[in-house]
Scaffold this motif. Structure first.
Motif, PDB file in Angstrom:
ATOM      1  N   PRO A  94      -8.194  -2.975 -11.082  1.00  0.00           N
ATOM      2  CA  PRO A  94      -9.200  -3.075 -10.009  1.00  0.00           C
ATOM      3  C   PRO A  94     -10.611  -2.792 -10.486  1.00  0.00           C
ATOM      4  O   PRO A  94     -11.576  -3.227  -9.843  1.00  0.00           O
ATOM      5  CB  PRO A  94      -8.740  -2.038  -8.982  1.00  0.00           C
ATOM      6  N   ARG A  98       0.832  -1.213   0.000  1.00  0.00           N
ATOM      7  CA  ARG A  98       0.000   0.000   0.000  1.00  0.00           C
ATOM      8  C   ARG A  98       0.864   1.261   0.000  1.00  0.00           C
ATOM      9  O   ARG A  98       0.521   2.248  -0.648  1.00  0.00           O
ATOM     10  CB  ARG A  98      -0.922  -0.029   1.221  1.00  0.00           C
ATOM     11  N   GLU A 155      -5.397   4.021   2.923  1.00  0.00           N
ATOM     12  CA  GLU A 155      -6.122   3.636   1.703  1.00  0.00           C
ATOM     13  C   GLU A 155      -7.314   4.545   1.461  1.00  0.00           C
ATOM     14  O   GLU A 155      -7.864   4.564   0.362  1.00  0.00           O
ATOM     15  CB  GLU A 155      -6.544   2.162   1.771  1.00  0.00           C
ATOM     16  N   ARG A 160       1.054  -0.136  -9.320  1.00  0.00           N
ATOM     17  CA  ARG A 160       0.235  -1.232  -8.835  1.00  0.00           C
ATOM     18  C   ARG A 160       1.195  -2.278  -8.268  1.00  0.00           C
ATOM     19  O   ARG A 160       2.178  -2.630  -8.909  1.00  0.00           O
ATOM     20  CB  ARG A 160      -0.590  -1.861  -9.962  1.00  0.00           C
ATOM     21  N   ARG A 212       2.131   1.786  -3.441  1.00  0.00           N
ATOM     22  CA  ARG A 212       0.999   2.195  -4.305  1.00  0.00           C
ATOM     23  C   ARG A 212       0.660   3.664  -4.073  1.00  0.00           C
ATOM     24  O   ARG A 212       0.507   4.437  -5.012  1.00  0.00           O
ATOM     25  CB  ARG A 212      -0.219   1.317  -4.010  1.00  0.00           C
ATOM     26  N   TRP A 234      -3.852  -1.699  -2.670  1.00  0.00           N
ATOM     27  CA  TRP A 234      -4.960  -0.942  -3.250  1.00  0.00           C
ATOM     28  C   TRP A 234      -5.335   0.247  -2.365  1.00  0.00           C
ATOM     29  O   TRP A 234      -5.113   0.242  -1.167  1.00  0.00           O
ATOM     30  CB  TRP A 234      -6.186  -1.829  -3.467  1.00  0.00           C
ATOM     31  N   SER A 258      -8.798   2.712  -1.677  1.00  0.00           N
ATOM     32  CA  SER A 258     -10.217   2.359  -1.771  1.00  0.00           C
ATOM     33  C   SER A 258     -10.895   2.989  -2.973  1.00  0.00           C
ATOM     34  O   SER A 258     -11.940   2.510  -3.403  1.00  0.00           O
ATOM     35  CB  SER A 258     -10.952   2.714  -0.478  1.00  0.00           C
ATOM     36  N   ASP A 264      -9.571   2.937  -5.895  1.00  0.00           N
ATOM     37  CA  ASP A 264      -9.193   2.150  -7.073  1.00  0.00           C
ATOM     38  C   ASP A 264     -10.404   1.405  -7.642  1.00  0.00           C
ATOM     39  O   ASP A 264     -10.417   1.018  -8.815  1.00  0.00           O
ATOM     40  CB  ASP A 264      -8.129   1.112  -6.704  1.00  0.00           C
TER      41      ASP A 264
END
Lengths: 278, 278, 278, 278, 278, 278
Positions: C258, C131, D79, C140, C134, D213, D215, D217
């Motif tokens: 996603p 995360r 996220e 990704r 990212r 990820w 959120s 995404d």
């Protein structure tokens, strides 16, 4: 020093007006650390302070737009951490300090920052800082020694085997020249690790293999060199040579460009320009 | 390499049994960074890897209790951060990594740690690490270059003005010797900042004033030197010279003591012994 | 491996040309840590290294634009810090390292980074890193295990109660397959904490309650599992299963979005695009 | 809650007297983060808070020496950093916080620390913290989920494809049970990334490949799941199941030893005992 | 509290809609720390929590767009680190936490953040945070005390010499008013360092020289003041005075501008606007 | 200053011999920061430097074993970061610096460390440092202002409304007394935020609510106060008052014990004694 070359004696607006792309800002870096019983804790700082002030003065008189900042008093002296009186910053603290100051200099409008360094233990971390400050701020950065070698006045060679790097003949002579009131030669003793001279590969510099040392690795005195050979006359020569080197360095730095003379582009693709002041 | 000198090929208990106060542990430090269009990103790593393995092997055969660790692949390559493909650690990350590994080596029972370094950009931070690891862990620490100068085979001097420090004749020759499949001489170009040679004081080494640079400060190629002069034969000489230097260094290191031969005391007052493993 | 899929064997410009939005960059993460007396410190690294190389090779042959980086040798092995030979990074150092490398990959033009991980102790910190990288770089990010379960060749179940997670039958079998010269089965002993299997809630995985453990919490061996059940044949099966999983994962990752297949938007509002290279 | 099980409602001396080797200290970890338009920012905190209090109460009534600390309100919610209202700590801040609190609990005389966690984004960093706190303080550490699955009351399966992990049917039902005044079902929408269910390898859990990820995404709502299927009755079931799991976990934790029942030795060689309080 | 003024009880979108340039966001800061045998660890938190909730409610009723966040439970209590039960963050962790939360508030659209602080040990670090958050995020930041002085109800002066700063008459009275069930006056003892009152220059506040102290520097009780003089009636007065001060503060803060009333420019040149959410 | 009271002018062994439990070590803290067009960047440093030197000299003459260290030149001046010429350390860097120096003083054998501070922006971070250094090193720590209020010489009140805190009448007068060559009154302008005086609760000090400000929040001058009212005569009074306060403070500090006069125990249970020098 001619009035006005001490940057911090200016007001903020005056400093902003004074600095430009052609300016060379000098940050002397000293130390407060054990130098044996014969020298003050301030030894490196006195050298950096005095050489920087004189060199900036002379360089300015010769047309270099040079400025000197207050000496950074406390630096990375952990090789003497064992010795009471040493005031040391950890590597991380020292690097952060120098980067913070580099950002400040970049924000003030200068493009060249010179570390005029009086303490050997700062050479490696300043080597890191040269690039760190260049990459993060866009400043061109330089490292100039505050003390350089010079032949003894009587033409005779020193008997230190090139190992007089801390509290030895050179530093003691410089102090005898600059602050004789702070030197006590009666307590000076020879501490030359002669076997090191015999070492083929391992040494302090000039040899291919370097090593990590603390100053008491070589004995309880925390001295490397022979201060008993120090004289004020030799100190005067060393001081002159060091100032001369610094003046020449500032002159060359003022005109230096990695692409060669005449180039004016500020930086390569790797530099994004001065970082935001945060 | 003779079986068993790669420390990480041993089991934990075997490593613990193998290491002792007389052991010399070698950590090769490479880089993954731009070296121009003619050399692989792995250039420094290949040199460090191969020289370390061969030197440890030969030193062990000659009676030195030497061991080699896996090469540290990713290091401080921020001077090439602008160039895609460069994988770099920030100064802080690199220093923490090396200190963490130093603690691990000290906890394993060795007393000597050698960084055998293939990347010039690591010299300053490893200079900091030498002392940091010594002070924090009690280890004796050393820095040995993975590539040393050697005369070209045909007796003629190289025409690089001493400025072939990145992707130039020496590194390219080494790679032509060690991994010719990864070299593309058809793309090699001369990038020698000749004006730097004319600089009186400022330079990469050997001159009194150093400076902070990024590799694209000297032009868009990110190369310093003349790879068109490289040959496999010169690479073979450089490799032999580098291995020979490393073997001699390991031999000298195994017997080195700052107080001179015959001394066995582990450290000065400044070292508190290996730190607790936390 | 087919020439050219090892990213660091390319030159910088070649790497830049090779990488694009469709590329999948694989960073194998190993460890240098105690695995009991029967396995080398390198165990996790060998598995990650070999599975990654083979999987990237096969995936590339099948049309995936996959690339493998040099294996990250030293990682977060602090659960074995007590065991000599373990070379471990602190959590902070490991996370900074992975973030630094993530930034480098993003700057090189790729959009997908896969950690192919051979060491269980890295799963939690890599979970954080997935995360962190990212969010900070826009990449990704994915985590793929280097070793997956497979049925033993003779159809009989293993008698490890699902607790063979470190130095047990699976890892030992893999090494018997990949590097039998580094395995010493004569020293292998069964260390299965059978009571843990009886625990209703607390366990390593698959149970709802996890716990913080050091490998010597379970006994002085630092092993969890029964290496005496290991065979090279089982290792071959595990290797094949692991490579197959990795190939399938790389294939799926190359097409993953996603928002579902067909989407090409790079990221959500939470991603500001690759950070500046600093 | 029965008086006295909230540790911070005791005085310092009373807390010191209450805690001992058999005590189980529970730190609920919540979050303040976007959960879609239908749920409050406090969702995870309410769940952690309520389940922890009830579970500690019931466990204490059943003879477990359990104590609950004030809920950690602000945690690692990056996220959802893109969503206004999210109050998030960086990974580094969160880890330091949890380590600082672990040291404090160890200094108070307890030997077991349980994170009862209401926020999925904390699972990976708490996984790091479990080991970090164990290694640095000697505490035995555990991670228990504040919300566990339960079958819907009407026997019908939920139609979320196992992807209802943030603001979906389960969390919304819990809140309808615990704080219906804070739920606005009129704004609830289904946001199930159905293609993910079709993904063979990549997924949130239970699948071998995980990914990093944010959120958003998955769409602009920042929700994963179908809150329109939520009911207070399902929430009551989930609450009961979650409390029951937590009570059983605390009971098992109170008696847990990695060497099996009956063992009392505090730790392995890797633990040096609680660190000095600094 | 009137529904809706607890910011975290809103959904994310509702919070975003609610907050604007005129909003005042209040973060109560408590502590979990030793307060002697007569008061709960939660003392400071209860005061901050209750005063903040009531003040925000009243201010909102009076037209101030005030919002309260969940109380920060764990803060910088290292002066009580020696006392079991104290749960403390290091200075670095506390500052990072507050900066992280400041960034989150700025990202949510508010321009004013108030720390309503119940713990004296937070005053200095929050003093640092006020400026750090202002500079980094552009927020206007304020520090309001949760407990202010008030005359005792019977008109008689307290006999604490102004030294009742921790666990003394004021805090004990507040708790007798707010949570009498958590106070045990039978264990309360007078701990007034009377010599400090005689000190001409050195003192806690109001004197020109401050000093670094740990709470056991003044004796084993870790209390400074005379809780035996506490009464619920005095507590009620203190509570009312504290709420009244906080309401007045929020009202003044809502209209405050450093350039004077009527100005609306967000910040000076030193503020670059809210930093990117990373 | 009488020879010998400048600690760093001693040698290491002399410093070690000089310092003992009764010694009071003074670290002046200055700043290099914008003070408007009429004052030098060095303003705070000159004040701290001069007051410290004189006060230590007088205190020593009166029997206090006081010592002064080199002034810390660069400190936390981020409220003036917007103004070119300001050289500022981030909060983190400043705190680490002060902690590093505190450790060094503790290792030298002293037990009392005084920050004699010339820069208002350092008060909050030094407030944090007072406790941090006390807890980590066992030193007793104190904060003494380098500049204190004094009535103007002509008996008339100043017309600054108590808001002359940066570059106003007091600082300008001090500089007119100490370094008139560095003051340019012709550029001095009145910048008094008069509305702040009317503010009931919010203010710089003496009012219950403090706030985070940058110096350009109050206008483009970065000055708070009215330097046009400055005179050298007032400066002389301020200097005398400040030195007198510092002398009295050092005298009181030398005899100070939190348990009252006559106590000699070094510290409470919370202090573990000086930390190891690492």
């Amino acid at each position: 020093m001619s009035a006005g070359r001490r940057l911090a004696e200016l007001s903020g607006p005056a400093a902003a007006a004074a600095l430009g792309p052609g300016s060379v800002v000098v940050l002397p870096t000293g130390a407060v650390e054990h130098h044996g019983p014969h020298l003050p804790l301030l030894t490196d700082q006195i050298m950096a302070d005095r050489v920087a002030a004189e060199a900036v003065d002379r360089a300015a008189a010769a047309g270099v737009d040079a400025w000197v900042l207050p000496t950074l008093a406390y630096t990375k002296s952990d090789e003497h951490a064992w010795a009471p009186g040493t005031m040391w910053l950890r590597a991380e603290t020292f690097l952060q300090t120098v980067v913070d100051l580099g950002r400040s200099v970049a924000a003030a409008g200068a493009e060249r920052l010179v570390f005029l360094n009086g303490h050997g233990g700062n050479v490696a971390p300043l080597g890191v800082a040269l690039r760190e400050v260049r990459r993060l701020t866009g400043l061109r950065t330089f490292l100039v020694p505050a003390l350089v070698a010079a032949p003894p006045p009587d033409g005779e060679g020193l008997d230190e085997l090139g190992l007089g790097i801390h509290g030895g003949a050179a530093e003691t002579s410089m102090l005898l020249h600059l602050r004789p009131d702070l030197v006590d030669l009666s307590t000076a003793e020879r501490w030359v690790p002669e076997h090191l001279a015999a070492s083929e590969l391992i040494g302090f510099h000039g040899k291919p293999v370097t090593f990590g040392w603390l100053s008491d690795d070589f004995g309880p005195a925390g001295v490397l060199g022979d201060p008993t050979q120090a004289t004020a006359a030799y100190g005067a020569r060393l001081y002159e040579a060091s100032v001369a080197l610094a003046v020449a360095a500032l002159t060359e730095i003022a005109a230096f460009h990695p692409l060669g003379p005449g180039h004016t582009v500020a930086g390569g693709a790797g530099v994004a320009g001065p970082v935001e002041v945060r």
